[in-house]
Design an enzyme around this catalytic site. Sequence first.
Site, PDB file in Angstrom:
ATOM      1  N   LYS A 224     -44.662   7.719 -11.469  1.00 33.69           N
ATOM      2  CA  LYS A 224     -43.902   8.656 -12.288  1.00 33.69           C
ATOM      3  C   LYS A 224     -43.842  10.019 -11.590  1.00 33.69           C
ATOM      4  O   LYS A 224     -44.662  10.253 -10.722  1.00 33.69           O
ATOM      5  CB  LYS A 224     -44.528   8.781 -13.684  1.00 33.69           C
ATOM      6  CG  LYS A 224     -45.947   9.348 -13.661  1.00 33.69           C
ATOM      7  CD  LYS A 224     -46.058  10.576 -14.495  1.00 33.69           C
ATOM      8  CE  LYS A 224     -47.009  11.557 -13.935  1.00 33.69           C
ATOM      9  NZ  LYS A 224     -48.330  11.184 -13.588  1.00 33.69           N
TER      10      LYS A 224
ATOM     11  N   HIS B   4     -48.497   7.179 -19.842  1.00 33.78           N
ATOM     12  CA  HIS B   4     -49.823   6.665 -20.170  1.00 33.78           C
ATOM     13  C   HIS B   4     -49.979   6.409 -21.678  1.00 33.78           C
ATOM     14  O   HIS B   4     -50.442   5.360 -22.101  1.00 33.78           O
ATOM     15  CB  HIS B   4     -50.911   7.652 -19.725  1.00 33.78           C
ATOM     16  CG  HIS B   4     -50.807   8.033 -18.265  1.00 33.78           C
ATOM     17  ND1 HIS B   4     -50.442   7.132 -17.297  1.00 33.78           N
ATOM     18  CD2 HIS B   4     -51.023   9.205 -17.618  1.00 33.78           C
ATOM     19  CE1 HIS B   4     -50.450   7.740 -16.108  1.00 33.78           C
ATOM     20  NE2 HIS B   4     -50.785   9.004 -16.282  1.00 33.78           N
TER      21      HIS B   4
ATOM     22  N   ARG C 135     -44.035  14.909   6.346  1.00 36.42           N
ATOM     23  CA  ARG C 135     -43.156  15.843   7.072  1.00 36.42           C
ATOM     24  C   ARG C 135     -43.915  16.610   8.144  1.00 36.42           C
ATOM     25  O   ARG C 135     -43.411  16.886   9.205  1.00 36.42           O
ATOM     26  CB  ARG C 135     -42.523  16.831   6.088  1.00 36.42           C
ATOM     27  CG  ARG C 135     -41.299  16.229   5.418  1.00 36.42           C
ATOM     28  CD  ARG C 135     -40.629  17.215   4.514  1.00 36.42           C
ATOM     29  NE  ARG C 135     -41.426  17.378   3.298  1.00 36.42           N
ATOM     30  CZ  ARG C 135     -40.913  17.464   2.083  1.00 36.42           C
ATOM     31  NH1 ARG C 135     -39.610  17.411   1.917  1.00 36.42           N
ATOM     32  NH2 ARG C 135     -41.682  17.622   1.041  1.00 36.42           N
TER      33      ARG C 135
ATOM     34  N   LYS D 126     -56.916   0.676 -15.554  1.00 40.07           N
ATOM     35  CA  LYS D 126     -58.226   0.970 -16.151  1.00 40.07           C
ATOM     36  C   LYS D 126     -58.742  -0.279 -16.855  1.00 40.07           C
ATOM     37  O   LYS D 126     -58.020  -0.903 -17.639  1.00 40.07           O
ATOM     38  CB  LYS D 126     -58.117   2.119 -17.156  1.00 40.07           C
ATOM     39  CG  LYS D 126     -57.833   3.468 -16.491  1.00 40.07           C
ATOM     40  CD  LYS D 126     -57.808   4.575 -17.532  1.00 40.07           C
ATOM     41  CE  LYS D 126     -57.272   5.871 -16.970  1.00 40.07           C
ATOM     42  NZ  LYS D 126     -58.165   6.570 -16.061  1.00 40.07           N
TER      43      LYS D 126
ATOM     44  N   LYS E  42     -53.966  19.228 -22.076  1.00 42.41           N
ATOM     45  CA  LYS E  42     -54.926  19.699 -21.076  1.00 42.41           C
ATOM     46  C   LYS E  42     -55.734  20.830 -21.692  1.00 42.41           C
ATOM     47  O   LYS E  42     -55.315  21.457 -22.660  1.00 42.41           O
ATOM     48  CB  LYS E  42     -54.182  20.201 -19.834  1.00 42.41           C
ATOM     49  CG  LYS E  42     -53.452  19.069 -19.102  1.00 42.41           C
ATOM     50  CD  LYS E  42     -53.290  19.366 -17.633  1.00 42.41           C
ATOM     51  CE  LYS E  42     -52.546  18.274 -16.908  1.00 42.41           C
ATOM     52  NZ  LYS E  42     -53.371  17.087 -16.619  1.00 42.41           N
TER      53      LYS E  42
ATOM     54  N   ASP F 131     -48.128   2.638 -13.363  1.00 38.90           N
ATOM     55  CA  ASP F 131     -48.785   3.570 -14.265  1.00 38.90           C
ATOM     56  C   ASP F 131     -50.277   3.321 -14.087  1.00 38.90           C
ATOM     57  O   ASP F 131     -50.755   2.224 -14.379  1.00 38.90           O
ATOM     58  CB  ASP F 131     -48.363   3.254 -15.704  1.00 38.90           C
ATOM     59  CG  ASP F 131     -48.960   4.235 -16.683  1.00 38.90           C
ATOM     60  OD1 ASP F 131     -50.171   4.491 -16.593  1.00 38.90           O
ATOM     61  OD2 ASP F 131     -48.224   4.745 -17.537  1.00 38.90           O
ATOM     62  N   HIS F 132     -50.997   4.311 -13.587  1.00 41.69           N
ATOM     63  CA  HIS F 132     -52.380   4.013 -13.212  1.00 41.69           C
ATOM     64  C   HIS F 132     -53.267   3.698 -14.425  1.00 41.69           C
ATOM     65  O   HIS F 132     -54.341   3.147 -14.279  1.00 41.69           O
ATOM     66  CB  HIS F 132     -52.980   5.118 -12.332  1.00 41.69           C
ATOM     67  CG  HIS F 132     -53.478   6.317 -13.085  1.00 41.69           C
ATOM     68  ND1 HIS F 132     -52.671   7.370 -13.429  1.00 41.69           N
ATOM     69  CD2 HIS F 132     -54.704   6.630 -13.558  1.00 41.69           C
ATOM     70  CE1 HIS F 132     -53.384   8.273 -14.078  1.00 41.69           C
ATOM     71  NE2 HIS F 132     -54.621   7.847 -14.166  1.00 41.69           N
TER      72      HIS F 132
ATOM     73  N   ASP G   9     -45.536  14.082 -18.305  1.00 37.79           N
ATOM     74  CA  ASP G   9     -46.691  13.801 -17.444  1.00 37.79           C
ATOM     75  C   ASP G   9     -47.629  12.767 -18.084  1.00 37.79           C
ATOM     76  O   ASP G   9     -48.236  11.966 -17.376  1.00 37.79           O
ATOM     77  CB  ASP G   9     -47.442  15.122 -17.193  1.00 37.79           C
ATOM     78  CG  ASP G   9     -48.563  14.976 -16.178  1.00 37.79           C
ATOM     79  OD1 ASP G   9     -48.272  14.571 -15.038  1.00 37.79           O
ATOM     80  OD2 ASP G   9     -49.731  15.263 -16.518  1.00 37.79           O
TER      81      ASP G   9
HETATM   82  C1  BG6 Z   1     -51.813  11.730 -14.151  1.00 43.96           C
HETATM   83  C2  BG6 Z   1     -51.272  13.066 -14.569  1.00 43.96           C
HETATM   84  O1  BG6 Z   1     -50.807  10.749 -14.223  1.00 43.96           O
HETATM   85  O2  BG6 Z   1     -52.877  11.350 -15.005  1.00 43.96           O
HETATM   86  C3  BG6 Z   1     -52.375  14.109 -14.566  1.00 43.96           C
HETATM   87  O3  BG6 Z   1     -50.240  13.465 -13.678  1.00 43.96           O
HETATM   88  C4  BG6 Z   1     -53.541  13.653 -15.406  1.00 43.96           C
HETATM   89  O4  BG6 Z   1     -51.886  15.357 -15.050  1.00 43.96           O
HETATM   90  C5  BG6 Z   1     -53.987  12.254 -14.989  1.00 43.96           C
HETATM   91  O5  BG6 Z   1     -54.601  14.561 -15.222  1.00 43.96           O
HETATM   92  C6  BG6 Z   1     -55.018  11.699 -15.943  1.00 43.96           C
HETATM   93  O6  BG6 Z   1     -55.537  10.522 -15.432  1.00 43.96           O
HETATM   94  P1  BG6 Z   1     -56.998  10.033 -15.804  1.00 43.96           P
HETATM   95  O7  BG6 Z   1     -57.131   8.715 -15.112  1.00 43.96           O
HETATM   96  O8  BG6 Z   1     -57.942  11.084 -15.285  1.00 43.96           O
HETATM   97  O9  BG6 Z   1     -57.036   9.923 -17.292  1.00 43.96           O
END
Ligand code: BG6
Length: 428
Positions: free
Chosen positions: A174, A266, A65, A208, A366, A203-204, A261
Amino acid sequence: MSPDIDEARHPFLKGLSKHRGAPPTVVVIFGASGDLTARKLVPAIFNLGVDNLLPGEFHLIGFGRKPIADEDFRVMMDEAIAEHSRRPLNKEIWERVRQNMSYHSGGYDESAAFDSLAEKINQIEKDLGRDMQRMFYISTPPSVFEPIIENLGSSGMAQAHVHTKLASKVVIEKPFGRDLESARELNKVINGVFEEPQVYRIDHYLGKETVQDLLVQRFSNSIFEPLWNREYIDCVQITVAESLGVGSRGGYYDTSGALRDMIQNHTMQLVALTAMEPPVSLDPESIRDEKVKVIKAIQPLKLDVDGGDVVRARYTNGLVKGEPVKGYAEEQGIPEDSSTETYAAMRLAINNWRWQGVPFYIRSGKRMARRASEIAIQFKRPPGILFSEGDKFNVAANTMVISIQPDEGVTIVMNSKIPGLETRVRNL
Ligand code: BG6
């Protein structure tokens, strides 16, 4: 040219596009002036260049933006690479990515901004003399997912080169909706514009190495699979603990909390990979089908405060490595009346042939004491007829701990004899 890069084997530097068949590609990042673009996305693209995994013809367009001049955007990304890249700066490769980078400003609900984006991409194709695949990466707050997707449809970009190998792709992170109804609504919008194979809901955690290794560990080692069931396993415990707080992401985080989250995405991926049956092949559909079966077998959770299956909590102020840190309620951007959790733990019952009666305990939070993601498989104890001290059964249950991060590896807790005249048992 840096000594560690072999130019002959580096088509990206030479401007070819044959490597691994990666087609000429334009990546558009929506939300390009945001934190994720600088911390993760652009450094990841640069690292792909270093690993020789970018197509020879590659363009990156940041869309946001805020009005930002192309060169200012490039300077912002220079800083991002210097600060966040895993790999040391390789000037030749970065320069090549940088030359093909530009910025496009506009509102996410402004169709004219998408029409001019489409023109820009058409011009890039014309200059190149070839069609290009378009990849749209949506890295924005969820409130604008839908207008972006609709505008990709109405500008014709979603359908560009569809039914060819260069069909456009859309990548969505997400949170994918807030609940079942809003997730369905979002899917409806997506499927009205894109065909399913064009859509990547990512989903990252799946990127891994250690998570990908779970399938290999389970299904390529015949010593584990015969024991991987309710006959031998007492419980499974999956932990995704972070030592960081919410930092500057309070505004987003407060709308999600640990459940949306971390747990539903995850952690559930880890549950599915741990519990699923062997897929018929490694193609994405076969793996997805087995994961879906596991998720379907999870029983509805009991939410009663006493004796229920779920606990939610949040961090308060305290010390991290001796330094005082804020509690969640005092973090930047958290509304006074927030009741969002930063920790969630639950007990899942997977009611299928393999797992009935084996609880899966999962938890994520966290500001935990340490950062650790791991899967612990606790096996049943052997019968208590030997090795007892008085009435105390001194044999530990075997436990296999698969560590995902920060340290990768597998640990197995076993019992053995303590050297000496008496037969005494210790666990290592
Ligand atoms: C993200 C969350 O998807 O994953 C974050 O939004 C979190 O809150 C993060 O810290 C954790 O990822 P990783 O790869 O550091 O375990």
